[in-house]
Scaffold this active site. Sequence first.
Site, PDB file in Angstrom:
ATOM      1  N   ASP A 109       0.841  -1.204   0.000  1.00 47.79           N
ATOM      2  CA  ASP A 109       0.000   0.000   0.000  1.00 47.79           C
ATOM      3  C   ASP A 109       0.873   1.250   0.000  1.00 47.79           C
ATOM      4  O   ASP A 109       2.029   1.207   0.423  1.00 47.79           O
ATOM      5  CB  ASP A 109      -0.894   0.033   1.246  1.00 47.79           C
ATOM      6  CG  ASP A 109      -1.842  -1.151   1.290  1.00 47.79           C
ATOM      7  OD1 ASP A 109      -2.144  -1.714   0.223  1.00 47.79           O
ATOM      8  OD2 ASP A 109      -2.264  -1.506   2.415  1.00 47.79           O
TER       9      ASP A 109
HETATM   10  N1  URA Z   1      -1.117  -5.993   3.856  1.00 43.72           N
HETATM   11  C1  URA Z   1      -1.652  -4.751   3.870  1.00 43.72           C
HETATM   12  O1  URA Z   1      -2.697  -4.522   4.440  1.00 43.72           O
HETATM   13  N2  URA Z   1      -0.983  -3.777   3.220  1.00 43.72           N
HETATM   14  C2  URA Z   1       0.191  -3.957   2.589  1.00 43.72           C
HETATM   15  O2  URA Z   1       0.770  -3.013   2.028  1.00 43.72           O
HETATM   16  C3  URA Z   1       0.744  -5.254   2.595  1.00 43.72           C
HETATM   17  C4  URA Z   1       0.060  -6.254   3.243  1.00 43.72           C
END
Ligand code: URA
Length: 233
Positions: A109
């Site tokens: 993310d």
């Molecule tokens: N899980 C998440 O919620 N976000 C990420 O960036 C990676 C794994």
Amino acid sequence: MTEKKTERIDKILSNLGYCSRSQAAAFLRKHSVQESKTHIKDPSCKAAASNLTINGEKIDHPDGIFILLNKPAGFVCSHDPSEGTLIYDLLPERWMRRNPVPSSAGRLDKDTTGILLITDDTKLIHTLSSPKSNIEKLYLVTVDKPISKETAELLTAGTLILQGEKAPCRPAKLTLLDDNRCEITLTEGKYHQVKRMFAACGLQVLKLHRRKFGEYCVDGIEEGEYREISFCS
Ligand code: URA
């Protein structure tokens, strides 16, 4: 010894991002491209990419790119500039003109930091991203409330079904670091999986950092920096 693969110079130059195929003749006039001290002027001439030099320097990654990037917060795992500042902006500009273009195995993310494996080997991206490969990804998680025994049990049990999913999450490995912080290891990569797993237990993830991807660890690499690696299967 196996013979090195030879290809047309215009194809090599365009696949490695130096110029387009139609610009290759002009590129060869402007730059000194050599194979074993022989100047190449004809774009249809064939050569082995790894034998080439351009203006006296070795050609850039003729055999492919495989790197580990420490992603800073605020960068998006996308090739589309309309989505914001891209992780690929942290890499040499020419790499984005390569074919295939280097891409990350899976995504983090925008606000997540940590390890990303980036390669132009499309088969390797598939292998590294597939849940079938069972590759462990270790995350450092900070949440807004203390992580109870019940939460820890639910996350590690392999019974938690996230909203919109049919199959439960695979059992996670979890190590408590303090009341609000833990390390969690997953072998799959559902959309926003860590945040959704904690949300299902009533906790909000405040900070998320991926430290390890299989054998690879991001410790010691500055945020925004990358390191060349070799593939260990
Ligand atoms: N899980 C998440 O919620 N976000 C990420 O960036 C990676 C794994």
